[in-house]
Write a protein that holds these residues in place. Structure first.
Motif, short mmCIF file in Angstrom:
data_model
loop_
_atom_site.label_atom_id
_atom_site.label_comp_id
_atom_site.label_asym_id
_atom_site.label_seq_id
_atom_site.Cartn_x
_atom_site.Cartn_y
_atom_site.Cartn_z
N THR A 123 -6.69 -10.15 -3.73
CA THR A 123 -6.65 -9.28 -2.55
C THR A 123 -5.59 -9.68 -1.52
N PRO A 124 -5.51 -10.94 -1.08
CA PRO A 124 -4.47 -11.27 -0.10
C PRO A 124 -3.05 -11.14 -0.65
N LEU A 130 1.69 -5.21 0.36
CA LEU A 130 1.76 -3.92 1.04
C LEU A 130 2.14 -4.08 2.51
N GLY A 131 1.69 -5.18 3.13
CA GLY A 131 2.06 -5.43 4.53
C GLY A 131 3.55 -5.63 4.70
N ILE A 197 6.12 -0.02 -8.20
CA ILE A 197 6.16 -0.11 -6.73
C ILE A 197 6.98 -1.34 -6.34
N GLU A 198 7.96 -1.12 -5.52
CA GLU A 198 8.87 -2.20 -5.12
C GLU A 198 8.11 -3.29 -4.37
N LEU A 341 -2.97 -6.54 9.17
CA LEU A 341 -1.59 -6.26 8.76
C LEU A 341 -0.64 -6.24 9.95
N LYS A 342 -1.11 -5.73 11.09
CA LYS A 342 -0.24 -5.61 12.25
C LYS A 342 -0.15 -6.89 13.08
N ASN A 343 -1.16 -7.74 12.99
CA ASN A 343 -1.19 -8.94 13.82
C ASN A 343 -0.92 -10.22 13.03
#
Length: 476
Positions: A123-124, A130-131, A197-198, A341-343
């Protein structure tokens, strides 16, 4: 490799395939299969604990990620293995027909543990991939749109599974085996989408010392506040959540078909509102969405506490309760992923994601096992209050209810400086006419303050509020 738009569509399709896998292999049918093998509340508690207990494998993934150039070729084979790991359980009745129920039950528990360990190791790696790849602008909106498709897929999958088990005439063991086999097929198909997917290269910590890699997320005050909240939330939720299906099957007497149909209806709330919740999180921040969704997460515990012991009536009562609960789960999932993802910085992002989930998972896992042990020890206990009987199930649901209410207050400690007031989200949801504003107590309105106002002087607070005051005058 696909373009960004094509890849985003592929990610949605992959998410739908993954949803079919999870609904066929980790649905309430698994609980009924375990019950057919003689599972008690303690065994159900262990099964309920495994999805969160195995989260500590995310730390291992975070350490490994800092020694990788690309994540794809480690993530891909492990993910395929994870999708196939439950196949032996599906084949057990044919391969080892003389195996005892107790041994088969522990095989189910053991392979489920390996399944979740592999999920949490990958998962990470997947989220950090993706992040790094997906643009952060509009990320929550996209995540919500993806959730819509996944929720509809989950609902249709469970409905199909319920009809199959009801109409096939198979025993639960044989029916569960078919569900696992079909789910594994779609699960592997999901993984294959990622071949096109890149993947940006991993941004490594400049000095990847183990101590620094592990401690960095906890030294960030904003991220530390998020970790603290998620730990308490998992404690509150896992007191009751793992035992909902067990309670409906064992105490209420609901059959598997109705239970799967109930969970099918549950997905509708998330399917309808996920896109809107993602947009709210993008515009107002993840913190206010987390606060609002957590504030109402005690709804399902209240419904379970006062549920009549009539399977048909219980089903119709719980349908709207489950729909609302699914909506709240969608909001929490979107806000959690959006916050992480944002932080999290691109450097050491995998460890930030692991820290944001793994500690909470350990807390939730221990809570689930202890609550399951309590169910066994308190078996047979009951008390009658005002003509209604309450037992050990009701006791853990009541404690979970109280802790969820505390968690709603605790959610306010999350630090996200760029987030808006929670009251602004409330006004967005119900409108801003004077009549509607009167419905909300002044104290409640003032209690939801953004973190950036804390500790500021009056002048500083006025300066921070000026842009928001100006924004309110603009036409919408």
């Amino acid at each position: 490799m696909w373009s960004l738009k094509a890849a985003q569509r592929a990610l949605i399709a992959a998410g739908c395939m993954a949803m079919i896998y999870t609904q066929f292999t980790m649905s309430p049918a698994t609980i009924e299969f375990a019950r057919s093998l003689g599972a008690t509340g303690w065994h159900i508690g262990i099964l309920g604990a495994l999805p969160t207990m195995m989260l500590f494998f995310q730390f291992l993934a975070a350490v490994v990620a800092n020694h990788l150039e690309y994540r794809r070729w480690l993530w891909l084979p492990i993910s395929i293995l994870q999708r196939l790991i439950l196949i032996p359980i599906a084949l057990m009745a044919w391969l080892l027909p003389d195996m005892s129920n107790a041994a088969e039950l522990w095989w189910l528990i053991g392979l489920t543990a390996v399944n979740h360990a592999l999920i949490h190791f990958t998962t990470p790696l997947w989220l950090s991939w993706l992040g790094d790849y997906l643009p952060h602008k509009g990320l929550n909106h996209y995540w919500g749109y993806r959730q819509v498709w996944m929720y509809w897929t989950g609902a249709i999958s469970l409905l199909g599974g319920a009809i199959f088990l009801a109409k096939s005439g198979l025993e639960i063991g044989d029916g569960f085996a078919w569900l696992v086999g079909i789910g594994a097929f779609f699960g592997v198909f999901d993984i294959l989408f990622y071949l096109k997917i890149e993947e940006p290269p991993v941004t490594k910590v400049k000095e990847p010392k183990l101590k620094k890699v592990l401690l960095t997320p906890f030294q960030d005050p904003n991220f530390r506040s998020f970790i603290s909240f998620t730990c308490f939330w998992h404690f509150a939720a896992m007191l009751g959540a793992p035992f909902i299906s067990y309670y409906l099957l064992d105490y209420i007497g609901m059959d598997v078909f109705r239970l799967l149909l109930l969970w099918t209806c549950a997905w509708l709330g998330g399917a309808v509102f996920s896109k809107h919740l993602g947009s709210l999180a993008d515009h107002y921040g993840n913190r206010p969405v987390l606060i609002l969704c957590t504030a109402f997460k005690s709804t399902n515990m209240i419904g379970l506490l006062f549920l009549p012991r009539d399977p048909t009536l219980a089903f119709w009562i719980m349908v709207p309760v489950f729909i609302v609960d699914s909506l709240l789960n969608a909001g929490i999932a979107i806000a959690n992923n959006g916050f992480m993802l944002k932080n999290s910085p691109s450097e050491n992002r995998t460890m930030y994601i692991a820290a944001g989930t793994a500690f909470a998972g350990l807390v939730g896992g221990v809570t689930s096992i202890l609550a399951g042990g309590f169910l066994v020890l308190a078996s047979g206990w009951s008390v009658t209050i005002f003509g209604s009987e309450y037992n050990n199930f009701h006791m853990i649901f009541a404690i979970s209810l109280l802790m969820r209410l505390v968690a709603a207050v605790y959610a306010r400690t999350i630090r996200e400086p760029d987030s808006h007031w929670t009251s602004q989200v409330v006004m967005k949801l119900v409108g801003v006419t004077p009549f509607r504003m009167l419905r909300f107590p002044v104290g409640l309105y003032r209690s939801f303050r953004p973190d950036e106002l804390r500790g500021k002087s009056r002048k500083g607070k006025r300066e921070l509020k000026q842009p928001e005051i100006a924004a309110k005058t603009e036409p919408t």
